[in-house]
Design a protein around this motif. Structure first.
Motif, PDB file in Angstrom:
ATOM      1  N   ILE A   1       0.855  -1.192   0.000  1.00  0.00           N
ATOM      2  CA  ILE A   1       0.000   0.000   0.000  1.00  0.00           C
ATOM      3  C   ILE A   1       0.888   1.237   0.000  1.00  0.00           C
ATOM      4  O   ILE A   1       1.826   1.338   0.796  1.00  0.00           O
ATOM      5  N   GLY A   2       0.592   2.168  -0.885  1.00  0.00           N
ATOM      6  CA  GLY A   2       1.331   3.425  -0.952  1.00  0.00           C
ATOM      7  C   GLY A   2       0.453   4.598  -0.557  1.00  0.00           C
ATOM      8  O   GLY A   2      -0.768   4.475  -0.430  1.00  0.00           O
ATOM      9  N   LEU A   3       1.092   5.733  -0.360  1.00  0.00           N
ATOM     10  CA  LEU A   3       0.392   6.940   0.057  1.00  0.00           C
ATOM     11  C   LEU A   3       1.065   8.149  -0.583  1.00  0.00           C
ATOM     12  O   LEU A   3       2.285   8.293  -0.514  1.00  0.00           O
TER      13      LEU A   3
ATOM     14  N   VAL B   1      -1.873  -0.941  -4.304  1.00  0.00           N
ATOM     15  CA  VAL B   1      -2.898   0.027  -3.924  1.00  0.00           C
ATOM     16  C   VAL B   1      -2.199   1.306  -3.489  1.00  0.00           C
ATOM     17  O   VAL B   1      -1.158   1.247  -2.827  1.00  0.00           O
ATOM     18  N   CYS B   2      -2.745   2.457  -3.871  1.00  0.00           N
ATOM     19  CA  CYS B   2      -2.148   3.712  -3.433  1.00  0.00           C
ATOM     20  C   CYS B   2      -3.254   4.706  -3.092  1.00  0.00           C
ATOM     21  O   CYS B   2      -4.224   4.848  -3.839  1.00  0.00           O
ATOM     22  N   ILE B   3      -3.091   5.368  -1.960  1.00  0.00           N
ATOM     23  CA  ILE B   3      -4.069   6.340  -1.489  1.00  0.00           C
ATOM     24  C   ILE B   3      -3.568   7.741  -1.831  1.00  0.00           C
ATOM     25  O   ILE B   3      -2.465   8.131  -1.449  1.00  0.00           O
ATOM     26  N   ALA B   4      -4.380   8.488  -2.567  1.00  0.00           N
ATOM     27  CA  ALA B   4      -4.066   9.876  -2.895  1.00  0.00           C
ATOM     28  C   ALA B   4      -4.847  10.781  -1.960  1.00  0.00           C
ATOM     29  O   ALA B   4      -6.066  10.650  -1.835  1.00  0.00           O
ATOM     30  N   VAL B   5      -4.150  11.685  -1.297  1.00  0.00           N
ATOM     31  CA  VAL B   5      -4.779  12.614  -0.361  1.00  0.00           C
ATOM     32  C   VAL B   5      -4.584  14.039  -0.860  1.00  0.00           C
ATOM     33  O   VAL B   5      -3.477  14.428  -1.220  1.00  0.00           O
TER      34      VAL B   5
ATOM     35  N   ILE C   1       0.916   1.702   7.115  1.00  0.00           N
ATOM     36  CA  ILE C   1       1.385   1.659   5.724  1.00  0.00           C
ATOM     37  C   ILE C   1       2.909   1.609   5.700  1.00  0.00           C
ATOM     38  O   ILE C   1       3.581   2.472   6.272  1.00  0.00           O
ATOM     39  N   THR C   2       3.462   0.596   5.032  1.00  0.00           N
ATOM     40  CA  THR C   2       4.916   0.476   4.930  1.00  0.00           C
ATOM     41  C   THR C   2       5.409   0.484   3.489  1.00  0.00           C
ATOM     42  O   THR C   2       6.601   0.282   3.236  1.00  0.00           O
ATOM     43  N   GLY C   3       4.505   0.693   2.521  1.00  0.00           N
ATOM     44  CA  GLY C   3       4.932   0.853   1.132  1.00  0.00           C
ATOM     45  C   GLY C   3       5.460   2.260   0.905  1.00  0.00           C
ATOM     46  O   GLY C   3       5.716   3.009   1.845  1.00  0.00           O
ATOM     47  N   MET C   4       5.627   2.642  -0.363  1.00  0.00           N
ATOM     48  CA  MET C   4       6.134   3.978  -0.672  1.00  0.00           C
ATOM     49  C   MET C   4       5.157   5.048  -0.197  1.00  0.00           C
ATOM     50  O   MET C   4       3.943   4.854  -0.148  1.00  0.00           O
TER      51      MET C   4
END
Length: 411
Positions: free
Chosen positions: A106-108, A189-193, A157-160
């Motif tokens: 998971i990315g953020l 999966v990546c969360i855009a904030v 979260i420990t991804g990029m």
């Protein structure tokens, strides 16, 4: 399949905290109702004082609930921008059912730089003359990276993860970067904030001096001040907002019974090679062409445009001309900023959420305060209406010559 490399990306979860509502269900209802919360900004640090300084108009968030998983020690040191990000990410996380996804996949991406200016002003005022007593957490919390760090700790979260600045395009730049991260395989999966930009009176006065922010014309009627695509517009009106969008690759995990909002069909980012805030027809036409090209769509395929639409005298005119030259004058258009104000770094993400909710509902929200419209004809939506909208393009621009566009297709 829209993407040329056979990777299909979808938006599987959204979260939003806005001046009109917290949570996607209430936010959608308020959008379709054309609700508004415009008034005079009253948070501490947003008025310089003195009878000769006119109050600033905007829409502030009255109340919000922080997720129960956030402990008190986090809250004591978290800025308002960070707390709102936690709320938005939590809602998106729950809807996308991310608890079952490996945390290193998971990315953020947090969109927004210099987003905590009011907090800095208040802290500096509080400790003026006794800086040796400043709380240690200030050494972390003044940095934009603190929002990403806090979210990654709370959600494991420990991804990029990183913060990216794109002025008023930041929220959409975060969406684009999340798409790139998933498409490239860095994460599944990546969360855009789109982080809330917490303005102090210094930034507000700067925008006013620049001529970018209204409203002199409607200073006594705040509810009328935010009027994109109106002939009587006189600048953008600030609104507190924050949103999160979960982007993921189809097939990256087992079917979790998700109900995705839309497929990301294409995107583009182009620069004007111009530091100044003035927009460029050529740049906007170019970014539209880039997004349509990646999606392999024709302009005639677009049913709906969610524009940048700020209420800027030059910006609105430029954008409408770019849409005309791009062959998009036939498409429905409304302006989310007329309801929630200009969220600056959050705007692109919040308006993406609005776009996804409209695609899902097959319904368009109204544009407020366009009794003297720049656009003639039924394409400008001034009343809530049902509509057959399958393909949409979201525009978002920022100071420094930044142009972005993302194409979305309903599922």
């Amino acid at each position: 399949m829209a993407n040329s490399n056979s990777v299909t990306l979808i938006a599987s979860g959204i979260g939003v905290v806005s001046n009109i509502a917290q949570g996607k269900a209430d936010f959608a209802q308020q959008l379709f109702d054309g609700a508004q919360q415009f008034g005079y900004l009253s948070r501490p640090g947003r008025h310089a004082g003195g009878d000769d300084v006119a109050p600033f108009i905007g829409a502030e968030i009255k109340a919000f609930d922080v997720p129960s998983k956030v402990n008190r020690s986090h809250l004591r040191t978290a800025s308002l921008s960070a707390q709102l990000a936690l709320c938005a990410v939590d809602e998106a996380w729950q809807e996308a059912k991310l608890d079952g996804v490996a945390k290193d996949r998971i990315g953020l991406v947090v969109g927004g730089s210099n987003v905590q200016q009011r907090e800095l002003v208040l802290t500096q005022q509080k400790y003026l003359g006794r800086s040796q007593f400043i709380r240690p957490a200030y050494g972390l919390s003044f940095m934009d990276s603190d929002i990403g760090g806090l979210c990654s700790e709370v959600f494991g979260i420990t991804g990029m993860a990183y913060t990216i600045g794109g002025a008023s395009a930041s929220g959409q730049v975060a969406v684009i970067e999340a798409c790139e991260a998933v498409k490239s395989g860095r994460v599944d999966v990546c969360i855009a904030v789109g982080a809330m930009m917490d303005l102090s009176y210094w930034e507000l006065q700067g925008f006013r001096a620049l001529g970018a922010m209204g409203s002199n014309t409607f200073g006594s009627r705040p509810e009328l001040a935010c009027r994109p695509y109106s002939l009587s517009r006189d600048g953008f009106i600030f609104g507190e907002n924050c949103a999160a969008i979960v982007i993921e690759r189809v097939g990256a995990r087992k079917d979790e019974g998700l109900d995705p909002y839309a497929e990301v069909a294409g995107w583009a980012m182009k620069m004007d090679a111009n530091r100044n805030p003035d927009p460029s027809v050529e740049g906007e036409v170019s970014v539209i062409a880039g997004a349509l090209g990646m999606a392999n769509w024709q302009p005639s395929d677009i049913d709906y445009v969610n524009p940048h639409g700020t209420g800027s005298p030059l910006g609105d005119e430029t954008e409408l001309e770019a849409l005309r030259l791009s062959g998009l004058s036939h498409a429905y258009i409304n302006t989310t900023k007329s309801i929630v104000g200009h969220g600056l770094t959050a705007a692109g993400a919040v308006e993406t959420v609005a776009t996804l909710l409209q695609l899902k509902a097959q319904k368009l929200h109204p544009s407020r305060n366009v009794d003297d419209p720049m656009i003639k004809g039924p394409q400008l939506v001034t009343q809530t209406q049902n509509a057959d909208i399958k393909k949409a393009i979201k525009m978002s621009m920022g100071f420094g010559g930044m142009n972005t566009a993302v194409c979305w297709q309903s599922i």
